[in-house]
Design an enzyme around this catalytic site. Structure first.
Site, PDB file in Angstrom:
ATOM      1  N   LYS B 116       7.283  -2.198   0.872  1.00 50.92           N
ATOM      2  CA  LYS B 116       6.704  -1.499  -0.270  1.00 50.92           C
ATOM      3  C   LYS B 116       7.410  -0.192  -0.588  1.00 50.92           C
ATOM      4  CE  LYS B 116       2.153  -3.599   0.129  1.00 50.92           C
ATOM      5  NZ  LYS B 116       2.576  -4.558   1.190  1.00 50.92           N
ATOM      6  N   GLU B 200      -1.334   5.830  -1.148  1.00 48.23           N
ATOM      7  CA  GLU B 200      -1.176   5.834  -2.601  1.00 48.23           C
ATOM      8  C   GLU B 200      -2.424   6.399  -3.236  1.00 48.23           C
ATOM      9  OE1 GLU B 200      -0.596   1.776  -3.630  1.00 48.23           O
ATOM     10  OE2 GLU B 200       1.535   1.779  -3.108  1.00 48.23           O
ATOM     11  N   ARG B 292       6.941 -14.523  -3.267  1.00 48.36           N
ATOM     12  CA  ARG B 292       6.514 -15.860  -2.839  1.00 48.36           C
ATOM     13  C   ARG B 292       5.635 -16.455  -3.918  1.00 48.36           C
ATOM     14  NH1 ARG B 292       1.221 -14.243  -2.331  1.00 48.36           N
ATOM     15  NH2 ARG B 292       0.922 -12.205  -1.365  1.00 48.36           N
TER      16      ARG B 292
END
Lengths: 166, 498, 498, 166
Positions: B116, B200, B292
């Site tokens: 990330k 975050e 994915r």
């Protein structure tokens, strides 16, 4: 013969008789024409006043568990002699003692209470890791933590007793 | 094209991949843990090999054991599904070393997007807005504390290697920081063998909207529009839609452009998803890229008509995508409900057990993806998903009503399920209006009291069973608050006609 | 819109109609014969009423009994499904007299189109080509003989009131005329209580192609393209497709124009189908109009996205169709396989019995319409249909392979089925090429010999069962040449890759 | 121990032994590693040399009916003492006598042969109306029509004897 029937703690007066079209049932005076057809494994198709329902019924003596319209209900026929629900042990007065069991296999991450703590209804007791998620086991009543039967990092099996609250 | 591939996964996604393989004439090799010997993916595959004990870390996460089966069975490629090793750079690298194609992007791209922090940096460098927060994965509490002070509470702590809703905690109060930090580290390590953490800014009113991407080695990068994924519980999606009722043409253009750019700059190949948070003012922030196939890919397939697994296989085999951007059209609306063996009344606790009866919906506009069957045991060891029920219709409202109809037809008996939760969501006014955010499920859904007649019905059913030639099951079984949904509709649906 | 309707039918079509009703918030009333008490349409409906004994003539064809239920249950309309009373002018008239809406065209239109001779005359008068043959229904053999002499052999004798493949005989030899005449009269009387006969030229190399029509009371008449229905056995369709691989844009234009014209001139309302014979030179002849929903309507729904039953209900309620011609687009290709409990090896003889196991296909692009469930008995009294399996894909070849995949997933155990026949058709070179006509199934389909390993597998399975903790069923049951198709694919599919 | 096993009239030499991974089976010398897992009601998931199959097995003594890969096969284990298939009655030599039975309920529409007629293999014998369709019952061998047991327009039940051919 009239029967006293308990469904989810409410009592109903029930009468029934066989008819040409199936069965006539009175519940607290409400009249129903019913036609049941057994499917398999405890499943029934039931027409009640021509309304169509699927039901699942399992039975132990005079005590039934019925699933209909997505709800599970306990249906207990009183023994007409004793006028008591037939399945007494099940209905014994609410115990004040609470045993916290593992709802699934997992690992004890940590305890949120200690022996001797007073816990409130809904208070978190134990964090159990299962299926990669941490799950909080909560108290379902007020009481004192009497005994803690496992330790942190223990791997537990479903149903294993973890804690006793009184 | 490949002749034979290995599917390094289990459950519905393994079967989903095998379905396309069968249609393309590709032989399939399943791997299974000792707990999964009877699972449907083993029965569905052409070949099946046991790779270890029940715990995922000793089986589905054991890349070496899987590669050994790949070699032994002579496959040319490995499809990782979602979860498990699907975003594991090391595994993708090992596949390459073993001469097998990893059906997904290259290890370098997984590194760049799967991680990330790297992904955030890449996006920032390319002008894609990201959520305020750390650009580095953190390992100690003090560093986390500093970042919180900088960006302000509330914040979200996330496993840097995470996904699938695991290893995430919201912190609104400084006092909770330490506990949350510890919990995320533990969950992250258990799931991903990595304990790095990201911090975050948390947007309580935001929506979770993602864009489906397809890319090949020939430089084609296309998007397949967005998916609305704001209906979540414990950070895990519950209902997904395509398109999002919240996304207008302007926002759609911006989101898909940003997503295509994100995929293009890293040289992405295969299927991927770029996730965004979108706030009420329609500002959007890059969240992460999932490298994915997603659980919720059927809604995109229903709306575009494109088989995403087929495109994954084409891309992995070095071929061109079968569609150009100009071939991709939105047609109607799709919705997916994830049916789990879990107890929504008890914090969504998994509810393993034997599936004694399983009847899935049929008829127009209904698609079912399931990995279970009657008599099979929902295991303790893996995600307790029973099925994904998806519907397509010309409008969102028709899709919603079709989904209610489909859920009514769904009978799952023997384990608790979240079928009732789905019904409650689908008839909720806020859901119907489309004006919801990711906290939708934290609010109280209006209870739908059982109609009075139910007790009478239960009594009648009991009496009938005693008089029937085929009596009730002669042993009281622990029935669960589930099953026989077919009949539930007759009340709940009427109650909500408008 | 209606609040409550009665469905005067059984099996999958009754459930199909009820599905749309549920989605539209319309309550449903089922009727059932004594043989159908446990049938799925009874369980699916909101209300259900017994209308008589098993023979259709005493139940599903007893219009008065059905109307009585309609009155008693307070419905506003009656949906007749297909077969039974669906094209019965008298019943439609009685509904009107009873103040109930018959969901279909008016009795006058049924008379005009349902009666084949009137329909032929109407079409001739409007310049739509018809098959050479009688314009009058005949009752005596001599008249039939004269017509045969006039138009020449081969001819087709058809029940004037017929449909669904019943009451039809090809006569290629004058000596067979008398027997065929008698048989058609008997079958016609048994099925339709009418023994009038039509004689038409028989086209051995023709295709059966039909056009789906929708019309409302506001003068809107639209078509939903064609269906290819040439794969037939005993004049009954087995596999249907949309679109037809044989129909080019020019022919499509002509067929759909003729069909819309046919519906327009008679003031048609609701859903209907105009059937054509199309010869090798692409000449087409009006065959008949079916004034009802067709068995094979799902392929049209899959390709156009339009719910035909919903449009039927809208039209019957006096509303406008929800789509104009310009809204109707062809998207991809669809195929339907009709799965019957029958024995293709013995002249498609019905094979009633108990369905001991029924697992239907799932996954992308698959739709199942079924009226059966595990444990249910396929009755002697009605059509032994088990399910309609339909698939959608972007191309015909992808649809064909998807259908093979879907059939492989289909497990029906306990009764003989035509699953194997479907597989054999789908891998036949002529079928794949698209160059087939209505006699396709009269020809010999290449047998697919069982691979040698099967005997070894059977031995291994026997040994395994003796050593298993859960042994084999401890009573030899009469197993049928059916079931467990999931595994068949592994050989048959590979054998036909190309 | 070696077993002689008959499958659809062919005989195979079979040996087997339990192994750690399940079972090793030799059929006419061909070696298979098998792992079977019972599902329910006679169904099994079987891995044979890691190839995955579903099978249905029903059994009566040493005689099995097995469905695998869409085919039904009869598997008979010989009794090792008598060296004969154990289910002898079933396997008695092909009778020349043929009894035509009703495959389903229906009505006899007409006869296509008369008593004393010589019929060929595949020749039509009786037309039976069922489910609104006329169905032709055919001879499965050559013979003389010995007896007709029903009359035109008779309603027959499944399995009812209709005609004897010798």
């Amino acid at each position: 013969m009239k029967h006293a029937v308990q469904v989810d703690k409410r009592t109903y007066q029930v009468e029934y008789e066989k008819t040409a079209g199936g069965l006539r049932v009175w519940v607290d005076g409400r009249s129903y024409q019913a036609d049941a057809s057994a499917l398999s494994g405890g499943f029934f198709s039931i027409l009640v006043n021509n309304r169509s329902y699927d039901a699942f019924v399992s039975r132990e003596k005079d005590s039934f568990a019925v699933v209909v319209a997505g709800k599970t209900m306990d249906v207990d026929f009183y023994d007409p002699r004793s006028r008591q629900p037939s399945d007494e042990s099940k209905r014994s007065a609410g115990v004040s003692r609470q045993t916290i069991c593992a709802p699934m296999a997992g690992r004890i991450v940590r305890f949120q209470v200690m022996s001797g703590d007073l816990v409130q209804d809904g208070q978190g007791l134990i964090v159990l890791e299962a299926m990669k998620m941490e799950n909080e086991l909560k108290s379902q009543g007020i009481g004192l933590v009497r005994e803690i039967l496992v330790a942190e990092n223990d791997v537990v099996v479903p149903g294993q007793h973890l804690m006793v609250i009184e | 094209m490949f002749n034979k591939i290995l599917i390094a996964n289990r459950g519905e996604i393994a079967i989903r991949v095998m379905r396309t393989c069968r249609e393309m004439g590709i032989a399939t090799v399943a791997v299974f843990s000792e707990a999964d010997r009877k699972s449907l993916h083993v029965r569905y595959a052409d070949e099946a090999y046991c790779i270890g004990p029940a715990p995922a870390i000793e089986s589905y996460l054991d890349g070496d054991a899987i590669l050994e089966v790949g070699r032994r069975s002579g496959v040319q490629a490995i499809h990782p599904g979602y979860g498990f090793l699907s975003e594991n750079r090391n595994f993708a690298g090992k596949c390459r070393q073993a001469g097998l194609v990893f059906i997904g992007p290259s290890p370098e791209v997984i590194e760049q997007m799967g991680n990330k922090t790297v992904a955030r940096k890449t996006m920032l460098a390319n002008g894609v807005p990201v959520i305020p927060g750390t650009t580095e994965a953190l390992e100690d509490l003090e560093a986390v504390r500093r970042v919180c002070a900088e960006i302000g509470l509330p914040v979200m702590l996330k496993a840097a290697a995470g996904g699938g809703g695991k290893g995430m905690r919201i912190v609104t109060n400084e006092n909770d920081l330490q506990d949350a930090f510890s919990a995320v580290r533990r969950e992250s390590y258990a799931s991903f063998a990595d304990s790095h953490i990201l911090v975050e800014r948390y947007f309580p009113d935001a929506r979770h909207i993602e864009v489906q991407i397809l890319a090949d080695e020939h430089g084609n990068v296309i998007h397949l529009f967005e998916r609305e994924c704001s209906i979540q519980r414990r950070y895990q999606k519950v209902i997904e839609e395509c398109p999002s009722v919240f996304v207008d043409d302007d926002l759609r253009d911006k989101l898909t452009t940003a997503a295509v750019q994100a995929a293009t700059v890293v040289g992405y190949t295969g299927a991927g998803t770029v996730e965004f948070l979108v706030d009420e003012a329609k500002n959007f922030y890059f969240l992460e890229m999932n490298t994915r196939i997603q659980v919720e890919h059927p809604v995109t397939e229903l709306v575009t008509g494109i088989d995403l697994v087929r495109e994954q296989l084409l891309a992995a085999a070095g071929k061109q995508l079968s569609v150009a951007q100009s071939d991709v059209h939105r047609n109607g609306c799709a919705m997916e409900c994830r049916i789990y063996a879990e107890d929504p009344g008890n914090d969504y606790m998994p509810a393993p057990g034997q599936i004694r009866k399983a009847v899935f919906p049929q008829g127009p506009g209904v698609r079912v993806d399931s990995g279970v069957y009657e008599g099979w045991d929902v295991s303790l060891h893996y995600d307790p998903m029973i099925a994904k029920i998806s519907v397509w219709a010309r409008s969102r409202e028709e899709a919603r009503r079709r989904m209610l109809r489909a859920l009514d037809e769904c009978i799952v008996f023997g384990v608790k399920t979240n079928l009732d939760l789905h019904r409650a969501i689908l008839i909720d006014e806020t859901f119907i209006s489309g004006k919801f955010d990711t906290r939708f499920l934290d609010r109280h859904l209006a209870p739908h009291p059982a109609p009075d007649i139910l007790a009478d019905l239960a009594i009648i059913a009991s009496v009938c069973s005693t008089l029937s030639s085929s009596p009730a099951r002669e042993e009281r079984v622990a029935t669960e608050e589930t099953g026989l949904w077919r009949m539930a509709s007759k009340y709940q649906f009427w109650a909500t006609r408008f």
